[in-house]
Design an enzyme around this catalytic site. Structure first.
Site, PDB file in Angstrom:
ATOM      1  N   LYS A  97       0.880  -1.172   0.000  1.00  8.86           N
ATOM      2  CA  LYS A  97       0.000   0.000   0.000  1.00  8.86           C
ATOM      3  C   LYS A  97       0.914   1.218   0.000  1.00  8.86           C
ATOM      4  O   LYS A  97       1.653   1.451   0.962  1.00  8.86           O
ATOM      5  CB  LYS A  97      -0.888  -0.007   1.243  1.00  8.86           C
ATOM      6  N   GLY A 158      -7.901   8.259  10.737  1.00  8.88           N
ATOM      7  CA  GLY A 158      -8.164   8.262  12.170  1.00  8.88           C
ATOM      8  C   GLY A 158      -9.230   9.244  12.633  1.00  8.88           C
ATOM      9  O   GLY A 158      -9.426   9.416  13.834  1.00  8.88           O
ATOM     10  N   GLY A 185     -10.877   7.079   7.402  1.00 13.03           N
ATOM     11  CA  GLY A 185     -12.031   7.887   7.758  1.00 13.03           C
ATOM     12  C   GLY A 185     -13.264   7.095   8.152  1.00 13.03           C
ATOM     13  O   GLY A 185     -14.184   7.641   8.754  1.00 13.03           O
ATOM     14  N   ASN A 206      -9.004   0.601  10.211  1.00  8.53           N
ATOM     15  CA  ASN A 206      -8.047   0.313  11.280  1.00  8.53           C
ATOM     16  C   ASN A 206      -8.484   0.969  12.602  1.00  8.53           C
ATOM     17  O   ASN A 206      -8.952   0.301  13.522  1.00  8.53           O
ATOM     18  CB  ASN A 206      -6.644   0.758  10.872  1.00  8.53           C
TER      19      ASN A 206
END
Lengths: 255, 66
Positions: A97, A158, A185, A206
């Site tokens: 990524k 986050g 997001g 995450n």
């Protein structure tokens, strides 16, 4: 109907991807991966503390998962390229990524540098998942450069704000033939379902899992929301209307 | 002898190979990748590569990340 996600020839039977940062322990992370059934998980490369013992995260990741290293910490294309090569040398495989983030306040990616890194790494056989600000021209450039998918952000990393870039993501889904995977997001399962209803191919979450009160339970909730959203996309979600439309017949009773 | 390891200058009193350094620090070799002066160093070269004055060594591994 076979609805398996295929990325660069790899069949992926869960459209919920999970990041491994911010978990209270690797054991908890492992339980969240298992409860969600995620098949793609991300990891980061960092300096080892040479003064104290360190645990190996990879041994907590189930064997059936594809491990995708990210290039977090890279501020330009050259640093991302360097991290990708090190990750591969460390035995992480070809999935990468690419995230190039020069800005510490909003953690927004630099699309131009991401494109440059993609051009170099695609020629080296990497399976590239670029994390970008949703922009059609840049997504086309990444597609031409050999990216395996496009990962537009829903909101800054986050922030848990959901799909703030909804209209732009819709355009990418319409116009780009690569899988569109909404990354960053997504704060709650309903946000994940929303992305999938729009026609996203997958989502990566995450913070919203790792920092929830019960990460294991919410990981499963996310995975189910992704499945529900995908099903709704196939079913054809109806459009909103300004005027009411009765669900029950209004005539022929008592009058 | 001064060597920069993971961004920190460390002093070594005697010659040491990369393999020896890894063992001394109780790092499990299979869990790390080593970059020596900007070049990724294959594990089979760790034993024959001695650290020299002003070398830069990066010892890296995977951690949680999104």
């Amino acid at each position: 109907m076979d609805d398996t996600l295929i990325i660069s020839g790899h069949k992926i039977d869960n459209r919920f991807f999970l990041g491994t940062g911010k978990f209270a322990s690797y054991k908890l992370m492992q339980e969240a991966i298992i409860s969600s059934g995620a098949r793609v998980v991300t990891v980061a490369l960092r300096r080892v503390d040479t003064q104290s013992a360190h645990d190996n995260i990879l041994k907590y990741i189930p064997k059936e998962c594809i491990i995708m290293a990210n290039t977090s910490g890279a501020r330009n294309a050259d640093e991302a390229i360097r991290i990708a090569r090190i990750a591969r040398a460390a035995g992480c495989g070809d999935w990468i990524k690419i995230e190039v983030i020069p800005d510490n306040k909003y953690l927004l990616p630099d699309n131009a540098q991401t494109i440059r890194a993609t051009e170099v790494l695609a020629k080296e056989g990497f399976i590239i998942m670029p994390y970008i600000n949703p922009d059609l021209a840049d997504a086309r450039r990444l597609s031409d450069a050999g990216a395996a998918s496009i990962m537009p952000l829903g909101a800054p990393i986050g922030t848990n704000k959901g799909i703030c870039t909804r209209e732009l993501i819709k355009i990418l889904i319409q116009e780009i033939s690569l899988p569109i995977i909404v990354d960053a997001g997504i704060g709650r399962p309903s946000h994940a379902a929303e992305a999938m209803e729009l026609g996203a191919s997958a989502v990566l979450v995450n913070t919203a899992v790792a920092t929830a009160e019960d990460p294991v339970l919410i990981a499963r909730a996310f995975s189910l929301a992704v499945k529900a959203g995908r099903m709704a996309y196939h079913a054809g979600v109806v459009l909103p209307k300004d005027q009411a439309e009765a669900s029950s017949p209004l005539t022929g009773f008592l009058r | 002898m001064k060597v920069r390891i993971n961004g920190e200058d460390l002093d070594f009193s005697s010659l040491v190979s990369i393999a020896e350094f890894i063992i001394q620090r109780k790092i499990r070799p299979e869990t790390v990748v080593v970059e020596h002066n900007g070049v990724i160093l294959d594990r089979d070269k760790w034993e024959s590569t001695m650290l020299k004055e002003n070398d830069a060594l990066e010892v890296l591994s995977f951690f949680g990340g999104g």
